[in-house]
Structure formats: C-alpha cells, structure tokens
Design a protein around this motif. Structure first.
Motif, short mmCIF file in Angstrom:
data_model
loop_
_atom_site.label_atom_id
_atom_site.label_comp_id
_atom_site.label_asym_id
_atom_site.label_seq_id
_atom_site.Cartn_x
_atom_site.Cartn_y
_atom_site.Cartn_z
N ALA A 174 -21.04 73.43 -15.14
CA ALA A 174 -21.50 71.16 -13.91
C ALA A 174 -20.55 71.82 -12.70
O ALA A 174 -19.67 71.57 -13.12
CB ALA A 174 -22.27 70.50 -14.54
N LYS A 195 -21.07 70.69 -9.59
CA LYS A 195 -21.32 68.75 -8.62
C LYS A 195 -22.54 67.89 -8.93
O LYS A 195 -23.39 68.11 -10.48
CB LYS A 195 -21.80 69.63 -6.89
CG LYS A 195 -21.17 70.48 -6.09
CD LYS A 195 -21.72 71.20 -5.66
CE LYS A 195 -20.60 71.62 -4.46
NZ LYS A 195 -21.30 71.96 -3.47
N SER A 250 -30.10 75.87 -13.08
CA SER A 250 -29.09 75.59 -12.97
C SER A 250 -29.52 75.07 -11.61
O SER A 250 -29.77 75.71 -10.73
CB SER A 250 -28.57 75.96 -13.60
OG SER A 250 -27.16 75.37 -12.58
N GLY A 251 -28.86 73.44 -10.83
CA GLY A 251 -28.88 73.40 -9.74
C GLY A 251 -29.02 72.81 -9.14
O GLY A 251 -29.29 71.80 -10.18
N GLY A 252 -29.59 72.02 -7.76
CA GLY A 252 -29.75 70.77 -7.44
C GLY A 252 -31.82 70.18 -7.14
O GLY A 252 -32.20 70.86 -7.42
N HIS A 300 -26.02 68.20 -10.30
CA HIS A 300 -26.09 69.50 -10.79
C HIS A 300 -27.13 68.95 -11.61
O HIS A 300 -26.71 68.68 -12.84
CB HIS A 300 -25.16 69.83 -11.15
CG HIS A 300 -24.81 71.38 -11.66
ND1 HIS A 300 -23.95 71.72 -10.84
CD2 HIS A 300 -26.30 72.32 -11.62
CE1 HIS A 300 -24.55 73.44 -11.44
NE2 HIS A 300 -25.29 73.55 -11.77
N LYS A 350 -27.97 76.50 -4.85
CA LYS A 350 -27.18 76.14 -5.28
C LYS A 350 -27.61 74.51 -5.25
O LYS A 350 -28.68 73.73 -5.34
CB LYS A 350 -27.33 76.56 -3.58
CG LYS A 350 -25.77 75.71 -3.20
CD LYS A 350 -25.05 76.27 -1.09
CE LYS A 350 -24.43 75.81 -1.03
NZ LYS A 350 -23.66 76.42 0.03
N THR A 351 -26.39 74.12 -5.43
CA THR A 351 -26.07 72.78 -5.60
C THR A 351 -25.39 71.92 -4.52
O THR A 351 -24.25 72.26 -4.65
CB THR A 351 -24.78 72.08 -7.19
OG1 THR A 351 -25.71 73.66 -8.31
CG2 THR A 351 -24.93 71.24 -7.07
#
Length: 117
Positions: A52, A54, A70-72, A57, A106-107
């Motif tokens: 992680a 940000k 995994s991501g935003g 996340h 993208k996070t």
C-alpha cells in the motif's frame, strides 16, 4: 459497503499512518461510525506486506487470500465527480462470477506515512 456487504463481501479498513496518534485516530474512526472494523496497523506492517502506498489504497482478496484488485476507489483526486468507479466495477464483476475488469489501477490520495517518513 451498502451495495456489496449484503452480497457476502466483507470489508475491513486498515489505518497505517504512523505519524498520527493512535487514540486520536481511533476516536476519529469511532465518530465516523463506519459499518465495518478499522484495524490499527502498528508499524505499517499490513501496508508493507500488501504494498500500500497511499490512502485510500484498496485491496480485494479472494478466498485464498490472493489480491485480485489493487488501487483506488475511483479516479477522482478530490472525492468529487469521478468518471470511473473502480471498486464498484470490480465488486460488481465478482458478485456476478466474472473476472474483474480491473486488476490494478492508480491510487490517488496522500502517501501513507511510515516511521522515519
């Protein structure tokens, strides 16, 4: 949460910022009245193990504990008017037995503050 908990998905928040007082963080989360637990990640061990970067996340794990997303949450930098709702898309796909249309995005958000940061 409201849309997917009733479909069998479990939610857990993990608070990994090391630059915040634990008592203050716990009070803030209690005040937020979230419908799922918030774990305090001492030493950012959970964040480190998942990679992680940000906050927030998001990680979606399958029943084997493998990361399938995994991501935003979405593509909004400020919480308003997102064009893509990544978390909702992936949970919708999984609830329908489909392969998730996103595996990593993208996070956006603030960096998780680790010790020494």
């Amino acid at each position: 949460y409201q849309d997917f908990h009733k479909k069998g998905f479990e939610f857990v928040a993990v608070h990994s910022n090391q630059n915040e007082e634990v008592a203050a963080s716990k009070a803030k989360f209690k005040e937020s009245n979230l419908p799922f637990p918030v774990l305090q990640d001492e030493g950012a061990k959970i964040a480190d193990s998942l990679g992680a970067l940000k906050t927030p996340h998001i990680f979606i794990l399958d029943k084997k504990g493998e990361v399938v997303f995994s991501g935003g949450v979405d593509d909004s930098r400020d919480g308003g008017n997102p064009k893509h709702h990544f978390l909702h898309d992936v949970l919708s796909d999984l609830s329908e037995g489909k392969k998730p249309r996103h595996s990593a995005v993208k996070t956006l958000g603030c960096y998780i503050m680790r010790s020494g940061s």
